[in-house]
Design a protein around this motif. Structure first.
Motif, PDB file in Angstrom:
ATOM      1  N   VAL A  56       0.839  -1.195   0.000  1.00  0.00           N
ATOM      2  CA  VAL A  56       0.000   0.000   0.000  1.00  0.00           C
ATOM      3  C   VAL A  56       0.879   1.251   0.000  1.00  0.00           C
ATOM      4  O   VAL A  56       1.918   1.287   0.655  1.00  0.00           O
ATOM      5  N   PHE A  57       0.438   2.246  -0.753  1.00  0.00           N
ATOM      6  CA  PHE A  57       1.076   3.558  -0.772  1.00  0.00           C
ATOM      7  C   PHE A  57       0.129   4.515  -0.054  1.00  0.00           C
ATOM      8  O   PHE A  57      -0.987   4.752  -0.498  1.00  0.00           O
ATOM      9  N   ILE A  58       0.572   5.026   1.084  1.00  0.00           N
ATOM     10  CA  ILE A  58      -0.207   5.966   1.887  1.00  0.00           C
ATOM     11  C   ILE A  58       0.507   7.305   1.777  1.00  0.00           C
ATOM     12  O   ILE A  58       1.704   7.394   2.081  1.00  0.00           O
ATOM     13  N   TYR A  59      -0.208   8.333   1.359  1.00  0.00           N
ATOM     14  CA  TYR A  59       0.491   9.566   1.036  1.00  0.00           C
ATOM     15  C   TYR A  59      -0.324  10.822   1.320  1.00  0.00           C
ATOM     16  O   TYR A  59      -1.541  10.785   1.456  1.00  0.00           O
ATOM     17  N   TYR A  60       0.421  11.924   1.382  1.00  0.00           N
ATOM     18  CA  TYR A  60      -0.166  13.247   1.453  1.00  0.00           C
ATOM     19  C   TYR A  60       0.318  14.012   0.235  1.00  0.00           C
ATOM     20  O   TYR A  60       1.479  13.882  -0.173  1.00  0.00           O
ATOM     21  N   SER A  61      -0.572  14.787  -0.356  1.00  0.00           N
ATOM     22  CA  SER A  61      -0.210  15.592  -1.515  1.00  0.00           C
ATOM     23  C   SER A  61      -0.974  16.900  -1.456  1.00  0.00           C
ATOM     24  O   SER A  61      -2.194  16.898  -1.304  1.00  0.00           O
ATOM     25  N   LEU A  62      -0.259  17.992  -1.560  1.00  0.00           N
ATOM     26  CA  LEU A  62      -0.895  19.308  -1.579  1.00  0.00           C
ATOM     27  C   LEU A  62      -0.945  19.872  -2.987  1.00  0.00           C
ATOM     28  O   LEU A  62      -1.936  20.471  -3.380  1.00  0.00           O
ATOM     29  N   THR A  63       0.108  19.652  -3.767  1.00  0.00           N
ATOM     30  CA  THR A  63       0.200  20.280  -5.088  1.00  0.00           C
ATOM     31  C   THR A  63       0.128  19.294  -6.246  1.00  0.00           C
ATOM     32  O   THR A  63       0.286  19.687  -7.395  1.00  0.00           O
ATOM     33  N   GLY A  64      -0.079  18.023  -5.966  1.00  0.00           N
ATOM     34  CA  GLY A  64      -0.243  17.035  -7.029  1.00  0.00           C
ATOM     35  C   GLY A  64       0.929  16.097  -7.229  1.00  0.00           C
ATOM     36  O   GLY A  64       0.802  15.096  -7.942  1.00  0.00           O
ATOM     37  N   ASN A  65       2.085  16.379  -6.629  1.00  0.00           N
ATOM     38  CA  ASN A  65       3.232  15.489  -6.791  1.00  0.00           C
ATOM     39  C   ASN A  65       2.946  14.099  -6.230  1.00  0.00           C
ATOM     40  O   ASN A  65       3.268  13.086  -6.847  1.00  0.00           O
ATOM     41  N   GLY A  66       2.322  14.042  -5.073  1.00  0.00           N
ATOM     42  CA  GLY A  66       1.981  12.745  -4.477  1.00  0.00           C
ATOM     43  C   GLY A  66       0.942  11.993  -5.281  1.00  0.00           C
ATOM     44  O   GLY A  66       0.970  10.760  -5.356  1.00  0.00           O
ATOM     45  N   ASP A  67       0.036  12.733  -5.908  1.00  0.00           N
ATOM     46  CA  ASP A  67      -0.996  12.090  -6.733  1.00  0.00           C
ATOM     47  C   ASP A  67      -0.380  11.405  -7.952  1.00  0.00           C
ATOM     48  O   ASP A  67      -0.820  10.332  -8.357  1.00  0.00           O
ATOM     49  N   VAL A  68       0.664  12.008  -8.530  1.00  0.00           N
ATOM     50  CA  VAL A  68       1.368  11.398  -9.659  1.00  0.00           C
ATOM     51  C   VAL A  68       2.041  10.102  -9.214  1.00  0.00           C
ATOM     52  O   VAL A  68       1.997   9.094  -9.923  1.00  0.00           O
ATOM     53  N   VAL A  69       2.648  10.127  -8.042  1.00  0.00           N
ATOM     54  CA  VAL A  69       3.295   8.929  -7.506  1.00  0.00           C
ATOM     55  C   VAL A  69       2.238   7.855  -7.218  1.00  0.00           C
ATOM     56  O   VAL A  69       2.435   6.673  -7.523  1.00  0.00           O
ATOM     57  N   ALA A  70       1.097   8.271  -6.663  1.00  0.00           N
ATOM     58  CA  ALA A  70       0.014   7.317  -6.383  1.00  0.00           C
ATOM     59  C   ALA A  70      -0.477   6.661  -7.672  1.00  0.00           C
ATOM     60  O   ALA A  70      -0.717   5.444  -7.699  1.00  0.00           O
ATOM     61  N   ASP A  71      -0.621   7.432  -8.735  1.00  0.00           N
ATOM     62  CA  ASP A  71      -1.038   6.858 -10.028  1.00  0.00           C
ATOM     63  C   ASP A  71      -0.020   5.823 -10.513  1.00  0.00           C
ATOM     64  O   ASP A  71      -0.393   4.774 -11.034  1.00  0.00           O
ATOM     65  N   TYR A  72       1.251   6.129 -10.333  1.00  0.00           N
ATOM     66  CA  TYR A  72       2.320   5.207 -10.722  1.00  0.00           C
ATOM     67  C   TYR A  72       2.147   3.866  -9.991  1.00  0.00           C
ATOM     68  O   TYR A  72       2.198   2.800 -10.604  1.00  0.00           O
ATOM     69  N   PHE A  73       1.947   3.945  -8.680  1.00  0.00           N
ATOM     70  CA  PHE A  73       1.799   2.716  -7.897  1.00  0.00           C
ATOM     71  C   PHE A  73       0.482   2.006  -8.215  1.00  0.00           C
ATOM     72  O   PHE A  73       0.438   0.773  -8.305  1.00  0.00           O
ATOM     73  N   LYS A  74      -0.580   2.758  -8.381  1.00  0.00           N
ATOM     74  CA  LYS A  74      -1.888   2.171  -8.678  1.00  0.00           C
ATOM     75  C   LYS A  74      -1.831   1.351  -9.972  1.00  0.00           C
ATOM     76  O   LYS A  74      -2.395   0.263 -10.051  1.00  0.00           O
ATOM     77  N   LYS A  75      -1.136   1.870 -10.986  1.00  0.00           N
ATOM     78  CA  LYS A  75      -1.000   1.167 -12.263  1.00  0.00           C
ATOM     79  C   LYS A  75      -0.209  -0.133 -12.114  1.00  0.00           C
ATOM     80  O   LYS A  75      -0.252  -0.995 -12.979  1.00  0.00           O
ATOM     81  N   ARG A  76       0.518  -0.261 -11.014  1.00  0.00           N
ATOM     82  CA  ARG A  76       1.313  -1.462 -10.760  1.00  0.00           C
ATOM     83  C   ARG A  76       0.655  -2.377  -9.732  1.00  0.00           C
ATOM     84  O   ARG A  76       1.283  -3.276  -9.202  1.00  0.00           O
ATOM     85  N   GLY A  77      -0.612  -2.106  -9.427  1.00  0.00           N
ATOM     86  CA  GLY A  77      -1.382  -3.001  -8.569  1.00  0.00           C
ATOM     87  C   GLY A  77      -1.352  -2.712  -7.085  1.00  0.00           C
ATOM     88  O   GLY A  77      -1.875  -3.492  -6.296  1.00  0.00           O
ATOM     89  N   PHE A  78      -0.752  -1.609  -6.693  1.00  0.00           N
ATOM     90  CA  PHE A  78      -0.711  -1.248  -5.276  1.00  0.00           C
ATOM     91  C   PHE A  78      -2.052  -0.669  -4.848  1.00  0.00           C
ATOM     92  O   PHE A  78      -2.739  -0.017  -5.642  1.00  0.00           O
ATOM     93  N   ASP A  79      -2.403  -0.867  -3.594  1.00  0.00           N
ATOM     94  CA  ASP A  79      -3.491  -0.100  -3.004  1.00  0.00           C
ATOM     95  C   ASP A  79      -2.936   1.286  -2.711  1.00  0.00           C
ATOM     96  O   ASP A  79      -1.742   1.432  -2.420  1.00  0.00           O
TER      97      ASP A  79
END
Length: 150
Positions: free
Chosen positions: A4-27
């Motif tokens: 699982v990738f648990i994250y905080y994002s204010l400006t969208g950088n974390g959201d890009v990382v979350a998309d990367y992990f999501k595409k690889r099957g991570f929660d």
């Protein structure tokens, strides 16, 4: 996948990382801060930098995560004044991670975060830390995440 990738994002950088992990099957689970940051960038930098420097915690909407079911936990945080953010400080105090494999992914405007890395290495000496330089603007930075056992 048991990660699982648990994250905080204010400006969208974390959201890009979350998309990367999501595409690889991570929660993925996003931490939401109840403390609103100023819309003005300069004031946001001042407030966020001060709160991070003082290692404050902010009230958060904690994702409903059963960390026991995950083999690997990845924590994502922006870097404010070379430190992890107050929402992630709060999250780390709520989650019991001492017996987990933990990787930290930090996203920083400078691409370095010496004080954040030092604190993480003190609190979680067996953890891995990856620092990305503004992945929202620099998509090639996401390649650094390939060292995580995908």
């Amino acid at each position: 996948m048991n990660k699982v990738f648990i994250y905080y994002s204010l400006t969208g950088n974390g959201d890009v990382v979350a998309d990367y992990f999501k595409k690889r099957g991570f929660d993925t689970e996003k931490v939401i801060s109840k403390d609103k940051m100023p819309k003005n960038k300069a004031f946001r930098i001042l407030k966020g930098g001060f709160l991070a420097t003082m290692e404050f915690e902010t009230d958060i909407e904690t994702p409903d995560i059963n960390v026991k079911k995950y083999k690997e936990i990845i924590i994502g945080s922006p870097v404010w004044n070379s430190r992890i953010t107050p929402p992630i400080n709060a999250l780390l105090n709520e989650l019991f991670l001492s017996e987990k494999k933990v990787t930290f992914v930090l996203y920083s405007a400078s691409g370095t975060a010496p004080k954040a890395v030092k604190k993480i290495n003190t609190l979680y000496p067996k953890s891995k830390v990856i620092v990305l330089k503004e992945p929202l603007k620099n998509k090639e930075e996401l390649k650094k995440l390939d060292v995580i056992n995908l």
